[in-house]
Design a protein around this motif. Structure first.
Motif, PDB file in Angstrom:
ATOM      1  N   ASP A   7      -3.940   1.960 -11.432  1.00 40.94           N
ATOM      2  CA  ASP A   7      -5.102   2.278 -10.589  1.00 40.94           C
ATOM      3  C   ASP A   7      -6.057   1.090 -10.440  1.00 40.94           C
ATOM      4  O   ASP A   7      -7.275   1.242 -10.549  1.00 40.94           O
ATOM      5  CB  ASP A   7      -5.849   3.499 -11.160  1.00 40.94           C
TER       6      ASP A   7
ATOM      7  N   GLY B 197      -6.383  -5.024  -3.438  1.00 44.78           N
ATOM      8  CA  GLY B 197      -7.011  -5.752  -2.337  1.00 44.78           C
ATOM      9  C   GLY B 197      -7.982  -6.814  -2.838  1.00 44.78           C
ATOM     10  O   GLY B 197      -8.460  -7.643  -2.067  1.00 44.78           O
TER      11      GLY B 197
ATOM     12  N   CYS C 264      -7.781   5.512  -4.912  1.00 49.69           N
ATOM     13  CA  CYS C 264      -7.986   5.116  -3.516  1.00 49.69           C
ATOM     14  C   CYS C 264      -6.623   4.943  -2.859  1.00 49.69           C
ATOM     15  O   CYS C 264      -5.739   4.292  -3.425  1.00 49.69           O
ATOM     16  CB  CYS C 264      -8.771   3.795  -3.489  1.00 49.69           C
TER      17      CYS C 264
ATOM     18  N   ARG D 289      -4.505   1.542  -0.465  1.00 48.56           N
ATOM     19  CA  ARG D 289      -5.254   0.319  -0.771  1.00 48.56           C
ATOM     20  C   ARG D 289      -4.867  -0.758   0.235  1.00 48.56           C
ATOM     21  O   ARG D 289      -3.850  -0.660   0.909  1.00 48.56           O
ATOM     22  CB  ARG D 289      -4.946  -0.147  -2.202  1.00 48.56           C
ATOM     23  N   ASN D 290      -5.689  -1.788   0.320  1.00 46.20           N
ATOM     24  CA  ASN D 290      -5.436  -2.877   1.263  1.00 46.20           C
ATOM     25  C   ASN D 290      -4.382  -3.843   0.688  1.00 46.20           C
ATOM     26  O   ASN D 290      -4.645  -4.556  -0.278  1.00 46.20           O
ATOM     27  CB  ASN D 290      -6.756  -3.610   1.538  1.00 46.20           C
TER      28      ASN D 290
ATOM     29  N   ASP E 203      -7.411  -2.251  -8.025  1.00 48.43           N
ATOM     30  CA  ASP E 203      -7.590  -2.542  -6.602  1.00 48.43           C
ATOM     31  C   ASP E 203      -6.832  -3.805  -6.211  1.00 48.43           C
ATOM     32  O   ASP E 203      -7.346  -4.918  -6.367  1.00 48.43           O
ATOM     33  CB  ASP E 203      -9.075  -2.698  -6.276  1.00 48.43           C
TER      34      ASP E 203
ATOM     35  N   ALA F 202       0.812  -1.216   0.000  1.00 43.45           N
ATOM     36  CA  ALA F 202       0.000   0.000   0.000  1.00 43.45           C
ATOM     37  C   ALA F 202       0.846   1.268   0.000  1.00 43.45           C
ATOM     38  O   ALA F 202       0.323   2.357  -0.198  1.00 43.45           O
ATOM     39  CB  ALA F 202      -0.901   0.014   1.233  1.00 43.45           C
TER      40      ALA F 202
ATOM     41  N   PRO G 260      -3.433   7.049  -7.685  1.00 46.93           N
ATOM     42  CA  PRO G 260      -4.464   6.051  -7.369  1.00 46.93           C
ATOM     43  C   PRO G 260      -5.766   6.735  -6.939  1.00 46.93           C
ATOM     44  O   PRO G 260      -5.732   7.744  -6.234  1.00 46.93           O
ATOM     45  CB  PRO G 260      -3.866   5.278  -6.178  1.00 46.93           C
TER      46      PRO G 260
ATOM     47  N   ASN H 207      -1.180  -1.058  -8.570  1.00 48.50           N
ATOM     48  CA  ASN H 207      -1.629  -0.054  -7.599  1.00 48.50           C
ATOM     49  C   ASN H 207      -1.273   1.364  -8.037  1.00 48.50           C
ATOM     50  O   ASN H 207      -2.124   2.267  -8.003  1.00 48.50           O
ATOM     51  CB  ASN H 207      -1.001  -0.362  -6.225  1.00 48.50           C
TER      52      ASN H 207
END
Lengths: 201, 201
Positions: B122, B126, B86, B89-90, B124, B13, B84, B118
Motif C-alpha cells: 500500500d 506515483g 488508493c 495509483r498513478n 504510493d 496501476a 490498496p 502498490n
C-alpha cells in the motif's frame, strides 16, 4: 447432509456462456459437485450498468478480441464454433423455456442444444420454431412447453431470477456461486467447482 | 534462428497486471519462452473507449468483484496482497523508469518491486521517493534514472509504446502477444506461452 454444489448463472445470448454450458456437466460430475442451472437475462443487468447493447458491440476492440478468443477456446475445448451472423441473439424465449426444464431435469441438454444452435449452427434462437424444433428433438412436448413459457407466472419467474442476479452482485455471464462466493466468467468454472468442494469439506 | 518469445504489455496501476508481473518470469523460463517487457499506460487506452477512470471504479459491481477475485487469486498463487487505499495509483513515473530497464535487463525485478509496493505494501508508486527507494534497493543509480525518466526522449518513447498498444488492438492489461496473436488478461498467460511455443515449432 448436503454435498457440494454450485449455482450456474448463464444467458443464451452470451458467447462465453456457450463454453460453460458445454463444459460444466462433465467437469462437475468429475468433481462430485451438483449444479443448479440458473438461466437469466443479461439485458436488464447491462442496462443497470448503462449499456443498452452487449459491451462487445459498444467497445469494438473488446468485441474483435472476444471473437478471436472464443474461436481459440472452442478449439482448445474441442467444441464446434461458427461466427454467428447476428449478435447478441435474443435469448428471452429460450430462457423462459429452460426455466421449465430445471425441475424435470432436461435443462442441461436443452441448454446445450440451444447454445450449439446459436454458436455452432448460426440459427436464430429467438425464433419459436427453432426452439420448438429443439424441444421436439429431445422428445419433449414442444407446443405445450412454448405455451407454458409465456404464461404470466413463468415470465415473472424469469424476471425475478434476473433481478436476483443483480442483487447477488452479478454483472456478466457466465457466473457461478459456491456458497456466498461469486465467480465470473468461463475462466473461473474450475475454480468455482474447487471452492464448492472445499467449502463442503 | 529465433526461439519462442512473447511480448508482455502491462500497466503498474493495473490489479491483474500485478499477478502477471509476479508470475511471468518463472512460467516463461519453464516454457523456454523469452519475454519482452512492454510497460504502457492504460489511461489513454481507456480514454479511447470513453472511460475517464478505471472501469472497476466506473462500474461498482465489477470493482467489488475484482477485489475479491484478486484476493482469491493472490492466495492461489501464494502472492502477498493488501487492498490498496488508493486505486488506481498513478503508474506514469514507474512506467517511464521501467522503460529504461528493458535493455540493461533490470525491468523484471524493478517491475515486481513496484507491483509489490502498490498491491502488497500500500505504498504510493506515483511518488518519486518511493520509486527512487526501489531503484536504490536494487543497487541502481536512483537520481540519474529518475532524471532520465523525464527527458523528452523517454516521455515520447512511452507515449509511442502506449499508442502502439491501441494500434495492436489492446483495450486492457495485462495483454500478451505471441506473433500476431493477442491474449488479454492474467488468465491467458499460460495460453500465450503455449501459443508462442507452438508457433516457434
Amino acid at each position: 447432509m448436503s454435498g457440494p454444489k454450485i449455482e450456474f448463472w448463464y444467458e443464451f445470448a452470451s458467447s462465453y456462456s456457450y463454453l460453460s454450458v458445454m463444459r460444466i456437466e462433465a467437469l462437475a460430475r468429475d468433481a462430485g459437485v451438483a449444479v443448479e442451472w440458473k438461466p437469466f437475462l443479461l439485458g436488464p443487468v447491462f442496462l443497470a450498468m448503462g449499456w443498452n447493447d452487449s459491451p462487445f458491440n459498444i467497445y469494438p476492440p473488446k468485441g474483435r478480441y472476444m471473437w478471436r478468443d472464443l474461436a481459440r477456446l472452442a478449439d482448445k475445448y474441442a467444441l464446434p464454433f461458427r461466427l454467428p451472423s447476428c449478435f447478441p441473439r435474443n435469448g428471452l424465449l429460450a430462457a423462459r423455456v429452460a426455466l421449465q426444464g430445471v425441475v424435470p431435469g432436461w435443462v442441461a441438454e436443452f441448454s446445450r442444444r440451444v447454445m450449439l444452435a446459436n454458436f455452432a449452427e448460426d440459427r436464430d434462437i429467438g425464433d419459436a420454431e427453432v426452439v420448438g424444433a429443439i424441444l421436439a428433438d429431445l422428445g419433449l412436448p414442444a407446443g405445450e412447453l412454448l405455451a407454458a413459457a409465456v404464461t404470466d407466472d413463468n415470465k415473472l419467474a424469469l424476471r425475478r431470477q434476473t433481478e436476483r442476479a443483480s442483487e447477488l452482485g452479478m454483472f456478466g455471464a457466465p457466473s457461478f456461486r459456491a456458497g456466498d462466493e461469486l465467480f465470473w466468467g468461463n475462466d473461473r468454472l474450475e475454480d468455482a467447482l474447487a471452492w464448492a468442494r472445499r467449502a463442503a469439506g
